[in-house]
Write an enzyme that holds these catalytic residues in place. Structure first.
Site, mmCIF file in Angstrom:
data_model
loop_
_atom_site.group_PDB
_atom_site.id
_atom_site.type_symbol
_atom_site.label_atom_id
_atom_site.label_comp_id
_atom_site.label_asym_id
_atom_site.label_seq_id
_atom_site.Cartn_x
_atom_site.Cartn_y
_atom_site.Cartn_z
ATOM 1 N N CYS A 65 0.825 -1.215 0.000
ATOM 2 C CA CYS A 65 0.000 0.000 0.000
ATOM 3 C C CYS A 65 0.854 1.258 0.000
ATOM 4 O O CYS A 65 1.408 1.637 1.036
ATOM 5 C CB CYS A 65 -0.937 -0.009 1.203
ATOM 6 S SG CYS A 65 -1.953 1.476 1.334
ATOM 7 N N CYS A 77 -0.386 4.104 2.221
ATOM 8 C CA CYS A 77 -0.133 3.886 3.657
ATOM 9 C C CYS A 77 1.338 4.124 3.999
ATOM 10 O O CYS A 77 1.652 4.718 5.022
ATOM 11 C CB CYS A 77 -0.475 2.455 4.061
ATOM 12 S SG CYS A 77 -1.969 1.805 3.323
ATOM 13 N N ASP A 78 2.232 3.630 3.179
ATOM 14 C CA ASP A 78 3.625 3.516 3.606
ATOM 15 C C ASP A 78 4.630 4.360 2.816
ATOM 16 O O ASP A 78 5.806 4.408 3.188
ATOM 17 C CB ASP A 78 4.055 2.035 3.539
ATOM 18 C CG ASP A 78 3.214 1.177 4.488
ATOM 19 O OD1 ASP A 78 2.819 1.688 5.546
ATOM 20 O OD2 ASP A 78 2.946 0.014 4.150
#
Ligand code: NAP
Length: 307
Positions: free
Chosen positions: A131, A134-135
């Protein structure tokens, strides 16, 4: 006989459990084969509102579970092997036991597809991610690699150039399957390098507990080489967890549940929440929002049916 059974214990399932438990419906949550969902395989979550310092994914999802249990939700370990949604009440076979329920919230998620390497699994959340939203933030001015040739890989590669010093896009064939506009954006982005006809054979360095590089193999020449990498994003698709519902729930060509308005499916009393229906946003907060919607729909359905 249950009022509400919730399948899945990620953000969507846990949020649906909090809402239906607070409505005194004593929901049963069946945790599924990936308890805690996608958050359980991530580390720091910095974009869930209410946590300015961030929160560990597994901690966040565990706290949601405790919150639901506090209001009376029950949790059961196991997965649905078979579902009968054609008769009412609905029937679910869980680890050899049949459970009956008046409403069902399907929050079984979509599992990220991985390359299948041992070293890759060991480094998930330690430099390996599925992701970018997300990261990506964790890889400012670092070397990033993305694997895949579809729209997700193009989108992630482009997005990650906001953070990385360089993004290397690795694909196993000589042409991308992504749409032309997405490929054009990648080609026009000076920070993206493409490596075609290649696969990853190994992710380094498990002994250090963090990603330091990968071993790449060219499928045409057979040549191998090691490339230094700090963040490895696997974008080779997701698999929605809808197998027990094939032929009963209305699914699209890839197996995602088709929404019939709000959190409703094609079957009255069966609701969807989270990534099992959402192939676009796939965030903890959107899954939680969807869990809330499904819970409210279930409450209203039960009330209208006189329960
Ligand atoms: P996808 O279209 O199924 O593409 C998966 C890619 O991963 C393919 O290029 C495939 O290679 C590769 N792949 C699969 N297994 C692999 C393996 N074991 N090792 C190496 N490579 C592997 O998946 P997606 O990109 O996630 O897209 C899913 C759907 O969402 C698509 O319909 C897509 O159009 C849509 N989507 C749209 C957007 C957008 O429009 N903004 C953004 C994201 C997703 P091959 O090509 O060789 O099969």
């Amino acid at each position: 006989m249950r009022n509400v059974v919730i399948l899945g214990s990620g953000c969507a399932g846990n949020t649906a459990a909090i809402y239906t438990a607070r409505a005194n419906l004593k929901p049963l949550v069946i945790s599924g084969h990936e308890p805690g969902g996608q958050l359980s395989i991530t580390t720091l979550v910095e974009n869930f509102p209410g946590f300015p310092e961030g929160v560990d994914g597994p901690v966040l999802v565990e706290r949601m579970k405790h919150q639901a249990q506090h209001f009376g939700a029950e949790y059961m370990t196991g997965s649905v092997i078979e579902a009968d949604l054609k008769s009412y009440p609905f029937r679910l076979s869980v680890e050899g036991e049949w459970i009956e329920t008046r409403t069902l919230i399907v929050a079984t998620g979509a599992s990220a597809r991985w390359l299948g390497l041992d070293s890759e699994y060991k480094l998930i959340g330690k430099g390996v991610s599925s992701c970018a939203t997300c990261d990506g933030f964790f890889f400012r001015d670092r070397e990033i690699m993305v694997v895949g040739g579809g729209d997700s890989a193009m989108e992630e590669a482009n997005f990650l150039t906001r953070f990385g010093r360089r993004v290397t896009l690795v694909h196993r064939r000589d042409s991308f399957r992504a749409s032309k506009i997405m490929i054009d954006r990648v080609r026009a982005n000076p920070k993206i390098e493409t490596v075609m006809n290649s696969v990853i054979d190994e992710v380094y360095d498990v002994s250090k507990g963090t990603v330091t590089g990968v071993k790449l193999r060219n499928l045409i020449t057979g040549d191998t080489r090691v490339q230094d990498v700090d963040g490895l994003f696997i974008a080779i698709g997701h698999i929605p967890n809808t197998k027990p519902f094939v032929g009963q729930l209305d699914l699209d060509e890839d197996g995602y549940i088709r929404s019939h308005g709000g959190a409703r499916t094609n079957i009255r009393g069966v609701f969807h929440a989270g990534d099992v229906q959402d192939r676009v946003y796939r965030q903890a907060i959107t899954a939680s929002g969807a869990g809330c919607m499904a819970a409210i729909e279930a409450e209203r359905f039960l009330e209208a049916e006189g329960h």
